[in-house]
Motif scaffolding. Structure first.
Motif, PDB file in Angstrom:
ATOM      1  N   ASN A 182       0.836  -1.197   0.000  1.00 24.82           N
ATOM      2  CA  ASN A 182       0.000   0.000   0.000  1.00 24.82           C
ATOM      3  C   ASN A 182       0.873   1.250   0.000  1.00 24.82           C
ATOM      4  O   ASN A 182       2.099   1.173   0.171  1.00 24.82           O
ATOM      5  N   ALA A 183       0.243   2.389  -0.201  1.00 21.34           N
ATOM      6  CA  ALA A 183       0.959   3.665  -0.178  1.00 21.34           C
ATOM      7  C   ALA A 183       0.189   4.693   0.636  1.00 21.34           C
ATOM      8  O   ALA A 183      -1.033   4.611   0.759  1.00 21.34           O
ATOM      9  N   VAL A 184       0.917   5.641   1.185  1.00 21.18           N
ATOM     10  CA  VAL A 184       0.278   6.811   1.791  1.00 21.18           C
ATOM     11  C   VAL A 184       0.687   8.034   0.975  1.00 21.18           C
ATOM     12  O   VAL A 184       1.805   8.115   0.460  1.00 21.18           O
ATOM     13  N   CYS A 185      -0.247   8.960   0.854  1.00 20.70           N
ATOM     14  CA  CYS A 185      -0.023  10.180   0.079  1.00 20.70           C
ATOM     15  C   CYS A 185      -0.199  11.388   0.984  1.00 20.70           C
ATOM     16  O   CYS A 185      -1.313  11.932   1.098  1.00 20.70           O
ATOM     17  N   PRO A 186       0.874  11.822   1.644  1.00 20.61           N
ATOM     18  CA  PRO A 186       0.755  13.007   2.490  1.00 20.61           C
ATOM     19  C   PRO A 186       0.576  14.269   1.656  1.00 20.61           C
ATOM     20  O   PRO A 186       1.130  14.384   0.550  1.00 20.61           O
ATOM     21  N   GLY A 187      -0.192  15.188   2.196  1.00 21.26           N
ATOM     22  CA  GLY A 187      -0.244  16.522   1.627  1.00 21.26           C
ATOM     23  C   GLY A 187       0.884  17.342   2.227  1.00 21.26           C
ATOM     24  O   GLY A 187       1.945  16.809   2.557  1.00 21.26           O
ATOM     25  N   GLN A 241      -3.824   0.061  -2.051  1.00 21.70           N
ATOM     26  CA  GLN A 241      -4.537   1.312  -1.791  1.00 21.70           C
ATOM     27  C   GLN A 241      -3.579   2.486  -1.588  1.00 21.70           C
ATOM     28  O   GLN A 241      -2.421   2.312  -1.204  1.00 21.70           O
ATOM     29  N   THR A 242      -4.077   3.675  -1.867  1.00 24.02           N
ATOM     30  CA  THR A 242      -3.358   4.904  -1.539  1.00 24.02           C
ATOM     31  C   THR A 242      -4.200   5.674  -0.530  1.00 24.02           C
ATOM     32  O   THR A 242      -5.336   6.055  -0.834  1.00 24.02           O
ATOM     33  N   ILE A 243      -3.665   5.843   0.654  1.00 21.50           N
ATOM     34  CA  ILE A 243      -4.356   6.567   1.724  1.00 21.50           C
ATOM     35  C   ILE A 243      -3.874   8.015   1.712  1.00 21.50           C
ATOM     36  O   ILE A 243      -2.681   8.279   1.883  1.00 21.50           O
ATOM     37  N   THR A 244      -4.781   8.937   1.478  1.00 22.09           N
ATOM     38  CA  THR A 244      -4.420  10.351   1.374  1.00 22.09           C
ATOM     39  C   THR A 244      -4.604  11.057   2.701  1.00 22.09           C
ATOM     40  O   THR A 244      -5.698  11.037   3.273  1.00 22.09           O
ATOM     41  N   LEU A 245      -3.534  11.691   3.175  1.00 18.77           N
ATOM     42  CA  LEU A 245      -3.558  12.437   4.438  1.00 18.77           C
ATOM     43  C   LEU A 245      -3.160  13.865   4.111  1.00 18.77           C
ATOM     44  O   LEU A 245      -1.965  14.197   4.071  1.00 18.77           O
TER      45      LEU A 245
END
Length: 251
Positions: A182-187, A241-245
């Motif tokens: 999975n990936a996380v997408c920080p702002g 999934q890409t979880i956007t924060l």
């Protein structure tokens, strides 16, 4: 979160999101391999973890060098017998924020080498080990710039879009192998990259916050919590999934 006794590599763990992630894993009783190109910064993270009673060691690596990543994985397995989780966090931004026609070859090559090729190297070699042991978990640190356009930032944007694509492709390939990716997408998150940007363009502080509905930057610890959650046994049915924060920025 259920990561107790897991063997975890975090790249770029000498500062920012990487350091916060390493500390959060250790807080939840994982053993953390703190990896960074800067040994002294990695040692500082390890010392902080140990002061809190956690378990951590340093293995330095430049993820843009295949032989460094080979050594990182082999040393981890040699010391601990397995690799349960790798967090591909190491990343850099361009030296100059320029439009595409003026973009320097140096900025293109250096950012792609670390942010894209480095993630590929880490995924390739970690997956080989995870296949041998029959399980594993990979969390890639992408970015909001991997989901939306980013002005004057071509190499960074390209590399983070690539990380999202690599995450999804590999997750599909290994979904039946007990390996989740999975990936996380920080702002906009308080980090060395953001500090560097604001040091060059202080006027951007108010502008950036104006496009964040929550009217603040993210904290590294907030990103770390999402990473550890994705790597834990609490999310066994989540992959690709890409979880956007981002405090709502993508809205």
């Amino acid at each position: 979160m259920q990561v107790k006794d897991k063997i975890v590599i975090v790249t770029g763990a000498g500062s920012g999101i990487g350091a916060a992630t390493a500390k959060h894993f250790a807080k939840h009783h994982a053993t953390v391999i703190v990896s960074d190109i800067k040994e002294e910064k990695a040692k500082t993270t390890v010392e902080q973890i140990k002061q809190e009673g956690g378990k951590a060691v340093v293995i330095t690596a430049n993820v843009a060098k295949y032989e460094d990543v080979e050594q990182l994985i082999s040393e981890t397995v040699s010391q601990f017998g397995q690799l349960d989780v790798i967090v591909n966090n190491a990343g850099i931004g361009p030296r100059n924020m320029s439009k595409t026609a003026e973009y320097t070859l140096e900025d293109w090559d250096s950012v792609i080498a670390v942010n894209q090729t480095g993630v590929f190297y880490c995924m390739k070699l970690a997956l080989q080990q995870m296949m041998k042991q029959g399980s594993g978990n990979i969390v890639n640190i992408a970015s909001l710039a991997g989901l939306k356009a980013s002005l004057n930032n071509l190499s960074y944007c390209a590399s983070k879009f690539a990380v999202v694509g690599m995450t999804k492709s590999a997750a599909l390939e290994y979904a039946t192998k007990n390996i989740r990716i999975n990936a996380v997408c920080p702002g906009y998150t308080e980090s060395a990259l953001l500090s560097k940007l604001l040091s060059v363009r202080p006027d951007m502080d108010d502008m950036l916050k104006s496009v964040i509905p929550m009217k603040r930057y993210g904290q590294a610890e907030e990103i770390a919590e999402a990473v550890v959650w994705l790597a834990s046994e609490n999310t066994k049915f989540i992959t690709g999934q890409t979880i956007t924060l981002d405090g709502g920025t993508s809205l």
